[in-house]
Design a protein around this motif. Sequence first.
Motif, short mmCIF file in Angstrom:
data_model
loop_
_atom_site.label_atom_id
_atom_site.label_comp_id
_atom_site.label_asym_id
_atom_site.label_seq_id
_atom_site.Cartn_x
_atom_site.Cartn_y
_atom_site.Cartn_z
N GLU A 123 0.89 -1.18 0.00
CA GLU A 123 0.00 0.00 0.00
C GLU A 123 0.92 1.22 0.00
N PHE A 124 0.68 2.15 -0.92
CA PHE A 124 1.60 3.27 -1.05
C PHE A 124 1.60 4.20 0.16
N ALA A 125 0.55 4.18 0.97
CA ALA A 125 0.53 5.04 2.16
C ALA A 125 1.25 4.41 3.34
N SER A 126 1.68 3.17 3.20
CA SER A 126 2.19 2.40 4.34
C SER A 126 3.70 2.54 4.50
N THR A 127 4.10 2.91 5.70
CA THR A 127 5.51 3.17 5.97
C THR A 127 6.37 1.91 5.84
N TYR A 128 5.87 0.80 6.35
CA TYR A 128 6.69 -0.41 6.26
C TYR A 128 6.62 -1.04 4.86
N ARG A 187 13.73 -2.75 -0.98
CA ARG A 187 14.68 -3.85 -0.87
C ARG A 187 14.29 -5.07 -1.69
N ILE A 188 12.99 -5.21 -1.98
CA ILE A 188 12.49 -6.53 -2.38
C ILE A 188 13.03 -6.99 -3.73
N GLU A 189 13.20 -6.08 -4.68
CA GLU A 189 13.61 -6.54 -6.01
C GLU A 189 15.01 -7.15 -5.96
N ALA A 190 15.93 -6.48 -5.27
CA ALA A 190 17.30 -6.99 -5.18
C ALA A 190 17.34 -8.30 -4.40
N LEU A 191 16.61 -8.37 -3.29
CA LEU A 191 16.64 -9.58 -2.47
C LEU A 191 15.99 -10.76 -3.18
N GLU A 243 15.03 1.95 11.41
CA GLU A 243 15.09 0.93 10.37
C GLU A 243 15.65 1.49 9.07
N ALA A 244 15.25 2.70 8.72
CA ALA A 244 15.79 3.33 7.50
C ALA A 244 17.31 3.45 7.60
N ALA A 245 17.79 3.87 8.76
CA ALA A 245 19.23 4.01 8.96
C ALA A 245 19.92 2.65 8.86
N ARG A 246 19.32 1.66 9.50
CA ARG A 246 19.91 0.33 9.51
C ARG A 246 19.97 -0.26 8.10
N LEU A 247 18.97 0.05 7.28
CA LEU A 247 18.89 -0.52 5.93
C LEU A 247 19.60 0.34 4.90
N GLY A 248 20.23 1.42 5.35
CA GLY A 248 20.98 2.26 4.42
C GLY A 248 20.11 3.15 3.56
N PHE A 288 3.05 -13.94 5.13
CA PHE A 288 4.01 -13.26 6.01
C PHE A 288 3.64 -11.79 6.04
N TRP A 289 3.51 -11.25 7.24
CA TRP A 289 3.11 -9.86 7.38
C TRP A 289 4.27 -9.03 7.89
N GLY A 290 4.56 -7.95 7.19
CA GLY A 290 5.52 -6.98 7.70
C GLY A 290 6.89 -7.07 7.06
N ASN A 291 7.51 -5.92 6.93
CA ASN A 291 8.85 -5.84 6.35
C ASN A 291 9.83 -6.75 7.06
N ASP A 292 9.65 -6.94 8.35
CA ASP A 292 10.55 -7.81 9.12
C ASP A 292 10.52 -9.26 8.65
N ARG A 293 9.52 -9.65 7.89
CA ARG A 293 9.41 -11.04 7.45
C ARG A 293 9.80 -11.25 5.99
N LEU A 294 10.32 -10.19 5.35
CA LEU A 294 10.65 -10.32 3.92
C LEU A 294 11.64 -11.45 3.67
N GLU A 295 12.71 -11.48 4.44
CA GLU A 295 13.74 -12.51 4.22
C GLU A 295 13.15 -13.91 4.43
N GLN A 296 12.32 -14.07 5.45
CA GLN A 296 11.73 -15.38 5.71
C GLN A 296 10.76 -15.79 4.61
N ALA A 297 10.03 -14.82 4.09
CA ALA A 297 9.09 -15.13 3.02
C ALA A 297 9.84 -15.61 1.77
N LEU A 298 10.93 -14.93 1.46
CA LEU A 298 11.73 -15.35 0.30
C LEU A 298 12.31 -16.75 0.53
N ALA A 299 12.80 -17.00 1.74
CA ALA A 299 13.35 -18.32 2.05
C ALA A 299 12.26 -19.39 1.90
#
Lengths: 208, 208
Positions: free
Chosen positions: A12-17, A24-28, A74-79, A186-197
């Motif tokens: 959703e374009f209004a959603s911060t996460y 990140r998602i395309e590269a990952l 999170e923005a800082a951590r993710l560069g 999987f819900w949330g940016n924190d689960r992106l890596e797990q969803a891909l796995a």
Amino acid sequence: MPRRPTLEFWFEFASTYSYLAAMRIEALAEEAGVGLRWRPFLLGPIFAGQGWTTSPFNLFPAKGRAMWRDLAREAARLGLPPIRRPADFPQNSLAAARVASYGADQPWIGPFTRAVFEAEFARGQSIAEPAAISALLNGLGLDGPAILKAATSEPNKSRLRVVGEEAKSRGIFGAPTFLTEDGELFWGNDRLEQALAWATGDRPPGLA
Amino acid sequence: MPRRPTLEFWFEFASTYSYLAAMRIEALAEEAGVGLRWRPFLLGPIFAGQGWTTSPFNLFPAKGRAMWRDLAREAARLGLPPIRRPADFPQNSLAAARVASYGADQPWIGPFTRAVFEAEFARGQSIAEPAAISALLNGLGLDGPAILKAATSEPNKSRLRVVGEEAKSRGIFGAPTFLTEDGELFWGNDRLEQALAWATGDRPPGLA
């Protein structure tokens, strides 16, 4: 050659996460060998079904304060660049969602999605006006006015409504959400890596 | 010798993600050289302030379904036993919270907290009855009845109410929450590692 698995990315374009995930998602996904299906949708109708008239981050101020601080960390951590908060939150994302819905299978969906989110959360600009979306399309070397016109055609508008019904029926209640081909949610940016796995068959021990 | 930093661990015995954090936090804090302050509290009054009469995982069924599935995945990923869901959710956590509030600075607070959570989510047992809490204390070689009696004394009961007010005033809206000495708030088991890093002075670049 083995079949390449696919992950659905509901955002959703209004959603911060959704912003953090979209950047990140395309590269990952590429790295993981997973194909992406971009699924822009509107959270508004889903929130309305829960009795909410705006973002929970506005309805529950303590939660909202913590979210903006977490987003900055999170923005800082993710560069990513420092967060700049648009004057209105949540932004009206209808125009952006219609364009993304129209272009979901086009090669420009990734760059367009990132361009909208960067305008909104890295530059703090409004994305509500169709003119802003058109300008972002132009900036990608696309024909903004033509795409905007096609995106606001009746068939595309009704397509976005149908997608909203699909979101509900598949158990989506927030964004971003990742759905695998076997229906794992999987819900949330924190689960992106797990969803891909999961999409590649890599699952926690003992789980089907 | 440098001063050892401290992290506050705010948790609610009825909370599924507090369970995941409680099972890991003592070992991770030790490894990071961070001291722990155990802060049991009740989410009920905070949820009531948001107009909620039960857990959001019950109020919003799609969110609840996704949570239980995520919890199962996370338990597997973290090497915890398979989740067994207690018959009632959320559990009435008053008796457990009173005991933990009474023993928050005692050497048995970690083992007691883990014993309650394991009974609840690894064995699916009720933790609502004071007798169940007393039996868990006995199982740790403690005097269950005596501790329970002290925990239900008026001063300790009112202490738990005061802690609830403190939680609200410090911006806590859910559990688990981690608070550093400089007031940084991290919400959710997913942020445990970052909270510990922050406590030791390890922060994302560009953030004060």
